[in-house]
Design a protein around this motif. Structure first.
Motif, mmCIF file in Angstrom:
data_model
loop_
_atom_site.group_PDB
_atom_site.id
_atom_site.type_symbol
_atom_site.label_atom_id
_atom_site.label_comp_id
_atom_site.label_asym_id
_atom_site.label_seq_id
_atom_site.Cartn_x
_atom_site.Cartn_y
_atom_site.Cartn_z
ATOM 1 N N LYS A 175 41.623 41.354 56.904
ATOM 2 C CA LYS A 175 41.335 40.403 55.813
ATOM 3 C C LYS A 175 40.694 41.108 54.634
ATOM 4 O O LYS A 175 39.756 41.889 54.793
ATOM 5 C CB LYS A 175 40.358 39.332 56.315
ATOM 6 N N GLY A 176 41.182 40.821 53.434
ATOM 7 C CA GLY A 176 40.576 41.334 52.211
ATOM 8 C C GLY A 176 39.831 40.221 51.497
ATOM 9 O O GLY A 176 39.825 39.069 51.965
ATOM 10 N N ARG A 177 39.243 40.530 50.370
ATOM 11 C CA ARG A 177 38.562 39.508 49.576
ATOM 12 C C ARG A 177 39.566 38.523 49.018
ATOM 13 O O ARG A 177 40.733 38.842 48.848
ATOM 14 C CB ARG A 177 37.823 40.158 48.395
ATOM 15 N N GLN B 162 44.428 46.988 62.637
ATOM 16 C CA GLN B 162 44.255 45.535 62.509
ATOM 17 C C GLN B 162 45.613 44.919 62.179
ATOM 18 O O GLN B 162 46.332 45.428 61.312
ATOM 19 C CB GLN B 162 43.291 45.189 61.371
ATOM 20 N N SER C 146 41.518 41.253 63.380
ATOM 21 C CA SER C 146 40.597 41.648 62.306
ATOM 22 C C SER C 146 39.242 41.910 62.945
ATOM 23 O O SER C 146 38.758 41.094 63.745
ATOM 24 C CB SER C 146 40.508 40.499 61.294
ATOM 25 N N THR C 147 38.643 43.041 62.618
ATOM 26 C CA THR C 147 37.322 43.342 63.196
ATOM 27 C C THR C 147 36.298 42.305 62.727
ATOM 28 O O THR C 147 35.366 41.979 63.462
ATOM 29 C CB THR C 147 36.854 44.762 62.817
ATOM 30 N N ASN C 148 36.484 41.763 61.513
ATOM 31 C CA ASN C 148 35.560 40.711 61.042
ATOM 32 C C ASN C 148 35.672 39.475 61.930
ATOM 33 O O ASN C 148 34.668 38.871 62.298
ATOM 34 C CB ASN C 148 35.875 40.320 59.594
ATOM 35 N N LYS D 245 41.875 52.474 44.291
ATOM 36 C CA LYS D 245 41.027 51.824 45.301
ATOM 37 C C LYS D 245 41.082 52.572 46.632
ATOM 38 O O LYS D 245 42.144 52.789 47.199
ATOM 39 C CB LYS D 245 41.455 50.359 45.473
HETATM 40 C C1 BTN Z 1 38.572 43.954 49.874
HETATM 41 O O1 BTN Z 1 39.461 43.118 49.673
HETATM 42 O O2 BTN Z 1 38.316 44.824 49.041
HETATM 43 C C2 BTN Z 1 37.779 43.918 51.151
HETATM 44 C C3 BTN Z 1 38.485 44.617 52.281
HETATM 45 C C4 BTN Z 1 37.718 44.602 53.584
HETATM 46 C C5 BTN Z 1 38.530 45.166 54.733
HETATM 47 C C6 BTN Z 1 37.713 45.343 55.969
HETATM 48 S S1 BTN Z 1 38.529 46.306 57.204
HETATM 49 C C7 BTN Z 1 37.315 45.914 58.351
HETATM 50 C C8 BTN Z 1 36.990 44.442 58.154
HETATM 51 N N1 BTN Z 1 37.910 43.599 58.897
HETATM 52 C C9 BTN Z 1 38.663 42.858 58.094
HETATM 53 O O3 BTN Z 1 39.538 42.071 58.477
HETATM 54 N N2 BTN Z 1 38.356 43.098 56.806
HETATM 55 C C10 BTN Z 1 37.287 44.072 56.698
#
Ligand code: BTN
Length: 318
Positions: free
Chosen positions: A114-116, A110, A86-88, A181
């Motif tokens: 990861k999402g919210r 990735q 994950s870039t985060n 989305k």
């Molecule tokens: C959401 O759930 O709407 C948020 C999504 C965010 C995805 C981005 S992709 C780049 C960065 N790295 C991750 O693991 N998540 C965010």
């Protein structure tokens, strides 16, 4: 302006050797070395006696191109991974090791995007934008949610300007086209009670995904820029424009406060004034009318039960 930036700006036309050397005071030998390095990085540079050099091809996505195209303070230090969890996660790690404000992590793929709300972000290789930026703002922790809104506004504006797609924002920060989305934002931070040490703003945008690339469970709800506009888009210029928009908005936020972010968010949202069902992270739900957002970006809902609630986090069904 660097050599690559000048070649990109010329959009495939020849640029003379002297025009490429002048901004940085390069010698001819140093210029050849730069051109050689660009070729090794996957750029196709044509040289013609008397005319100079022109760029006839770029790698699909490169850190060099993103850095060359950005003019603001974010994105001067870009790391691109072919694949990463994950870039985060990477950016949080780099930030904990002292990475400077504006450090950017990008990936072609990735494996644990990861999402919210603990969700997985579908992140197949080579088709989308996955970018995380280290931000070291001087703000209080409770203001951090405004930076999520700021990133959503910057993303929607950039995509509208660069592609013409009618991107709007579903509270708090889903990027939407026509009820589908397109992308999202995940902000993570390290803070203590009084101050934010650093934040990572992660942005994921579906760029060139086709419907058949989407897992079955996302087919009815997700879209991509290509699906919406009917053509593919290059990711590097989108990243650069996005980073410059975020930098500009951050500057405005730090100098003039939250009002401009809130106003811009209101102008781009597709939630306010509509009946909503808000599903809270703990499983609870609120039904009512989405009235506005408050100064901290919480959704103000006039509930069916006759009350008013300010909701800080959750998912909306509208
Ligand atoms: C959401 O759930 O709407 C948020 C999504 C965010 C995805 C981005 S992709 C780049 C960065 N790295 C991750 O693991 N998540 C965010």
């Amino acid at each position: 302006m660097g050599v690559l930036a000048a070649l990109l700006k010329a959009e495939g036309c020849f640029v003379s050797g002297s025009a490429l050397c002048a901004p940085e005071g390069l010698s001819r030998a140093a210029l050849w070395k730069r051109i050689d390095t660009l070729r090794q990085q996957g750029f196709t540079v044509e040289a013609q006696k008397g005319a100079g050099y022109r760029l006839t091809g770029c790698p699909a996505l490169s850190a060099q191109e993103v850095a060359a195209l950005t003019i603001g303070p974010l994105g001067q230090n870009v790391r691109l991974y072919e694949t990463t969890t994950s870039t985060n996660e990477r950016a949080m790690q780099l930030a904990s090791e002292g990475a400077e404000h504006g450090t950017v992590v990008m990936a072609l793929e990735q494996t644990k995007g990861k999402g919210r709300l603990g969700r997985i972000w579908h992140s197949p290789a080579g088709q989308n934008l996955y970018i995380s930026t280290v931000i070291r703002p001087s703000i209080a922790p409770r203001e951090a949610s405004l930076l999520t809104l700021l990133c959503a506004v910057a993303s929607a504006r950039t995509l509208r300007q660069s592609t013409g797609a009618e991107v709007s924002i579903k509270w708090p920060n889903d990027l939407m086209i026509d009820g589908h989305k397109l992308g999202g934002i995940l902000l993570e931070m390290r803070a203590d009670q009084d101050s934010v040490h650093y934040l990572v703003a992660g942005i994921g945008i579906n760029v060139n995904l086709s419907k058949r690339d989407l897992p079955a469970e996302l087919r009815a709800t997700a879209t991509s820029l290509k699906m919406a506009t009917g053509k593919p888009w290059r990711i590097a210029p989108l990243c650069a424009a996005l980073l410059d928009e975020i930098a500009q908005m951050l500057g405005e936020f730090q100098s003039s406060g939250r009002a401009s972010v809130l106003e811009a968010w209101r102008g781009l949202n597709c939630t306010l004034g509509k009946p909503v069902r808000v599903l809270g992270p703990g499983g609870g739900q609120v039904r009512g009318m989405a009235m506005d957002i408050d100064d901290e970006g919480r959704l103000i809902v006039a509930t069916e039960a006759g009350g008013v609630e300010h909701i800080g986090s959750g998912d909306i069904e509208q």
